[in-house]
Scaffold this motif. Structure first.
Motif, mmCIF file in Angstrom:
data_model
loop_
_atom_site.group_PDB
_atom_site.id
_atom_site.type_symbol
_atom_site.label_atom_id
_atom_site.label_comp_id
_atom_site.label_asym_id
_atom_site.label_seq_id
_atom_site.Cartn_x
_atom_site.Cartn_y
_atom_site.Cartn_z
ATOM 1 N N GLU A 24 0.828 -1.212 0.000
ATOM 2 C CA GLU A 24 0.000 0.000 0.000
ATOM 3 C C GLU A 24 0.859 1.258 0.000
ATOM 4 N N LYS A 25 2.046 1.178 0.624
ATOM 5 C CA LYS A 25 2.983 2.309 0.558
ATOM 6 C C LYS A 25 3.426 2.572 -0.878
ATOM 7 N N GLU A 26 3.450 1.514 -1.686
ATOM 8 C CA GLU A 26 3.866 1.639 -3.089
ATOM 9 C C GLU A 26 2.707 2.001 -4.011
ATOM 10 N N GLY A 27 1.510 2.181 -3.436
ATOM 11 C CA GLY A 27 0.377 2.635 -4.237
ATOM 12 C C GLY A 27 -0.570 1.551 -4.705
ATOM 13 N N TYR A 28 -0.402 0.327 -4.190
ATOM 14 C CA TYR A 28 -1.309 -0.752 -4.551
ATOM 15 C C TYR A 28 -2.472 -0.827 -3.559
ATOM 16 N N ARG A 29 -3.601 -1.319 -4.013
ATOM 17 C CA ARG A 29 -4.711 -1.673 -3.130
ATOM 18 C C ARG A 29 -4.540 -3.145 -2.791
ATOM 19 N N THR A 30 -4.729 -3.512 -1.523
ATOM 20 C CA THR A 30 -4.520 -4.909 -1.146
ATOM 21 C C THR A 30 -5.773 -5.523 -0.534
ATOM 22 N N LEU A 31 -5.878 -6.834 -0.716
ATOM 23 C CA LEU A 31 -6.900 -7.653 -0.085
ATOM 24 C C LEU A 31 -6.183 -8.816 0.572
ATOM 25 N N GLU A 41 -12.556 -17.684 -3.048
ATOM 26 C CA GLU A 41 -13.793 -16.892 -3.040
ATOM 27 C C GLU A 41 -13.501 -15.412 -3.299
ATOM 28 N N THR A 42 -12.452 -14.886 -2.646
ATOM 29 C CA THR A 42 -12.103 -13.472 -2.814
ATOM 30 C C THR A 42 -11.618 -13.192 -4.233
ATOM 31 N N ALA A 43 -10.818 -14.102 -4.786
ATOM 32 C CA ALA A 43 -10.320 -13.923 -6.154
ATOM 33 C C ALA A 43 -11.474 -13.878 -7.149
ATOM 34 N N ARG A 44 -12.431 -14.763 -6.979
ATOM 35 C CA ARG A 44 -13.576 -14.807 -7.901
ATOM 36 C C ARG A 44 -14.451 -13.570 -7.771
ATOM 37 N N ARG A 45 -14.568 -13.070 -6.541
ATOM 38 C CA ARG A 45 -15.438 -11.912 -6.298
ATOM 39 C C ARG A 45 -14.781 -10.597 -6.717
ATOM 40 N N GLU A 46 -13.495 -10.442 -6.397
ATOM 41 C CA GLU A 46 -12.827 -9.158 -6.576
ATOM 42 C C GLU A 46 -12.027 -9.058 -7.877
ATOM 43 N N LEU A 47 -11.642 -10.194 -8.459
ATOM 44 C CA LEU A 47 -10.830 -10.224 -9.677
ATOM 45 C C LEU A 47 -9.622 -9.278 -9.578
ATOM 46 N N PRO A 48 -8.702 -9.562 -8.662
ATOM 47 C CA PRO A 48 -7.535 -8.690 -8.474
ATOM 48 C C PRO A 48 -6.611 -8.716 -9.695
ATOM 49 N N VAL A 65 -5.187 -24.285 -4.825
ATOM 50 C CA VAL A 65 -5.805 -22.971 -5.047
ATOM 51 C C VAL A 65 -5.427 -22.453 -6.437
ATOM 52 N N CYS A 66 -4.133 -22.524 -6.749
ATOM 53 C CA CYS A 66 -3.646 -22.046 -8.046
ATOM 54 C C CYS A 66 -4.284 -22.835 -9.177
ATOM 55 N N LYS A 67 -4.332 -24.153 -9.036
ATOM 56 C CA LYS A 67 -4.904 -25.010 -10.076
ATOM 57 C C LYS A 67 -6.379 -24.670 -10.300
ATOM 58 N N THR A 68 -7.105 -24.448 -9.204
ATOM 59 C CA THR A 68 -8.525 -24.115 -9.289
ATOM 60 C C THR A 68 -8.742 -22.795 -10.021
ATOM 61 N N LEU A 69 -7.951 -21.788 -9.662
ATOM 62 C CA LEU A 69 -8.095 -20.468 -10.281
ATOM 63 C C LEU A 69 -7.736 -20.505 -11.764
ATOM 64 N N LYS A 70 -6.718 -21.281 -12.116
ATOM 65 C CA LYS A 70 -6.262 -21.320 -13.505
ATOM 66 C C LYS A 70 -7.196 -22.141 -14.393
ATOM 67 N N LYS A 71 -8.030 -22.989 -13.792
ATOM 68 C CA LYS A 71 -8.976 -23.780 -14.575
ATOM 69 C C LYS A 71 -10.246 -22.999 -14.890
ATOM 70 N N SER A 72 -10.476 -21.918 -14.169
ATOM 71 C CA SER A 72 -11.688 -21.121 -14.361
ATOM 72 C C SER A 72 -11.417 -19.980 -15.347
ATOM 73 N N GLU A 73 -12.265 -19.886 -16.366
ATOM 74 C CA GLU A 73 -12.086 -18.826 -17.360
ATOM 75 C C GLU A 73 -12.146 -17.439 -16.710
ATOM 76 N N LYS A 74 -12.902 -17.321 -15.634
ATOM 77 C CA LYS A 74 -13.074 -16.019 -14.974
ATOM 78 C C LYS A 74 -11.787 -15.542 -14.315
ATOM 79 N N THR A 75 -10.975 -16.484 -13.799
ATOM 80 C CA THR A 75 -9.781 -16.102 -13.034
ATOM 81 C C THR A 75 -8.468 -16.564 -13.654
ATOM 82 N N ALA A 76 -8.524 -17.279 -14.778
ATOM 83 C CA ALA A 76 -7.311 -17.851 -15.370
ATOM 84 C C ALA A 76 -6.276 -16.797 -15.757
ATOM 85 N N HIS A 77 -6.757 -15.593 -16.102
ATOM 86 C CA HIS A 77 -5.840 -14.547 -16.570
ATOM 87 C C HIS A 77 -5.081 -13.863 -15.434
#
Length: 228
Positions: A24-31, A41-48, A65-77
């Protein structure tokens, strides 16, 4: 440029808070999320814009977790940097195989982490010069839309896989050494860690199916892409 959001999935709350404070000191928003299920759940909802993912998590482990996110078209990117106390090569290889874009071993310095984050975010965005559509055999690469179509079917690639494919396609027929690919795609040098390139090439070939044969191995040196 709008503020970029980084999701930290880390069960050590003190470390998660420290990383969050520095980002956050570097200007990023964090979750923050403190276990695998909450992280997904947070990745799918917030799409960071990027995820920092601890390998050793309660419940669902970081690899899953990584495998699950990469298999979903919504979060793969969404690019993923794995955080772990385990530094053996086999762990890095497995991390890359499930779709991680980078790997940072604890303990790490804030400066190192920031450099890795900036490099991964930079290569996840289309460059302004990458405006033309590239067609090679049955593969179409659209840099502006970050899209790859193979035999009329869209192929879901991670940001690193896309950058690697684009790098090879833009230099059609020219051999690229592993060291040069590390520099051009990853944006900094993994000293002696050329296995990173090999692992990503294997994943890329698999995703492209028959078109993966367009990527040729030049034994003892690197890779090239050429029309058959």
């Amino acid at each position: 440029m709008p503020m970029q959001t980084i999701l930290i999935i880390e069960d050590e709350k003190d470390l998660a808070e420290l990383v969050s404070f520095n980002l956050e000191k570097e200007g990023y928003r964090t979750l923050t999320a403190f276990d695998g299920a909450e992280g997904i759940e947070t990745a799918r909802r917030e799409l960071p814009d990027l995820i920092l993912l601890d390998l050793m998590l309660p419940g669902i482990m970081g690899m899953e977790v990584c495998k699950t996110l990469k298999k979903s078209e919504k979060t793969a990117h969404i690019p993923v940097i794995m955080l772990t106390a385990r530094g053996e090569e086999i762990d890095r290889v497995v991390g890359f195989e499930v779709g991680a874009d980078d790997y940072v071993v604890k303990p790490f310095s804030t400066r190192e982490l920031l450099l890795r984050i900036k490099a991964v975010l930079r290569r996840s965005l289309p460059d302004s010069t990458e405006s033309r559509i590239i067609k090679i055999a049955g593969v179409t690469i659209d840099p502006d839309r970050h899209m790859v179509v193979c035999d009329d079917e869209e192929i879901i690639l991670t940001s690193t896989e896309f950058k690697l494919l684009l790098n090879l396609a833009e230099r059609l027929g020219r051999v690229q050494s592993r060291d040069l690919l590390l520099k051009n795609v990853w944006g900094y040098n993994y000293v002696g860690d050329t296995r990173t390139v090999d692992t990503h090439i294997t994943r890329l070939r698999t995703k492209l199916g028959q078109a993966g044969d367009l990527i040729k191995t030049v034994r003892g040196f690197g890779y090239k892409m050429e029309e058959q």
